[in-house]
Write an enzyme that holds these catalytic residues in place. Sequence first.
Site, PDB file in Angstrom:
ATOM      1  N   LYS A   1       0.826  -1.209   0.000  1.00  0.00           N
ATOM      2  CA  LYS A   1       0.000   0.000   0.000  1.00  0.00           C
ATOM      3  C   LYS A   1       0.857   1.254   0.000  1.00  0.00           C
ATOM      4  O   LYS A   1       1.896   1.308   0.650  1.00  0.00           O
ATOM      5  CB  LYS A   1      -0.895   0.026   1.246  1.00  0.00           C
ATOM      6  CG  LYS A   1      -1.963  -1.034   1.248  1.00  0.00           C
ATOM      7  CD  LYS A   1      -2.851  -0.859   2.437  1.00  0.00           C
ATOM      8  CE  LYS A   1      -3.951  -1.894   2.450  1.00  0.00           C
ATOM      9  NZ  LYS A   1      -4.861  -1.693   3.566  1.00  0.00           N
TER      10      LYS A   1
ATOM     11  N   ARG B   1     -17.209  -4.790   6.785  1.00  0.00           N
ATOM     12  CA  ARG B   1     -18.081  -3.781   6.189  1.00  0.00           C
ATOM     13  C   ARG B   1     -19.144  -4.401   5.306  1.00  0.00           C
ATOM     14  O   ARG B   1     -20.243  -3.881   5.184  1.00  0.00           O
ATOM     15  CB  ARG B   1     -17.264  -2.806   5.339  1.00  0.00           C
ATOM     16  CG  ARG B   1     -16.317  -1.949   6.119  1.00  0.00           C
ATOM     17  CD  ARG B   1     -15.467  -1.130   5.195  1.00  0.00           C
ATOM     18  NE  ARG B   1     -14.678  -2.038   4.357  1.00  0.00           N
ATOM     19  CZ  ARG B   1     -13.580  -1.706   3.714  1.00  0.00           C
ATOM     20  NH1 ARG B   1     -13.141  -0.496   3.771  1.00  0.00           N
ATOM     21  NH2 ARG B   1     -12.926  -2.587   2.989  1.00  0.00           N
TER      22      ARG B   1
ATOM     23  N   SER C   1     -10.157   3.217   3.759  1.00  0.00           N
ATOM     24  CA  SER C   1      -9.056   4.178   3.737  1.00  0.00           C
ATOM     25  C   SER C   1      -8.667   4.528   2.308  1.00  0.00           C
ATOM     26  O   SER C   1      -8.314   5.670   2.013  1.00  0.00           O
ATOM     27  CB  SER C   1      -7.859   3.630   4.509  1.00  0.00           C
ATOM     28  OG  SER C   1      -8.169   3.513   5.878  1.00  0.00           O
TER      29      SER C   1
END
Length: 181
Positions: free
Chosen positions: A45, A96, A133
């Site tokens: 990332k 989620r 994010s």
Amino acid sequence: MSKCEKIGLFPGTFDPITNGHLDVIRRGQALFDRLVVAIGHNPAKRRLFDMDERQAIIEQIIRAECDDHVEVAVYQGLTVDFARSINATAIVRGLRNVSDLNFEFQLALTNRSIADIETVFIMTGETYAFASSTLIKQIAAGGEIDRLGRLLPAVVIERLKQKKQEHGGTLPWAHVDHLKD
């Protein structure tokens, strides 16, 4: 630490920490004698905030909004190795959506198989079910930082604005990868 102390480990890159993460932390703290929010490094990332910045932001939020038995740590390497080093009872993971469940279920089974550690899943509140994010970074890169108020703690909004100002009104990470956080 007592032998019967229940220690939860909530790992993530938290780059940045979102209100969805905080929702999981608030509910997770009720399940454990101690909850460790562990900031890990994921080389796959792109970083928005460096490790020290993330730690400072999260510690500030935790001090203001959580019980005394929630703490922040930084680690390198495998999450299961860090979990063992702190004698974690379980790894806490936020979910989620169904896509998260597929990935997290496979990871939980692997962790139980190779490290004999359980995973506790906490469904994030429906308000935060769509936020990641990665999505936050994309919106912030578009210049709409103030619109993120429902998704991010105020301290993160301020840090994003500072970072943008430090870089002459643009954000150096404007083109982010589409990776799960």
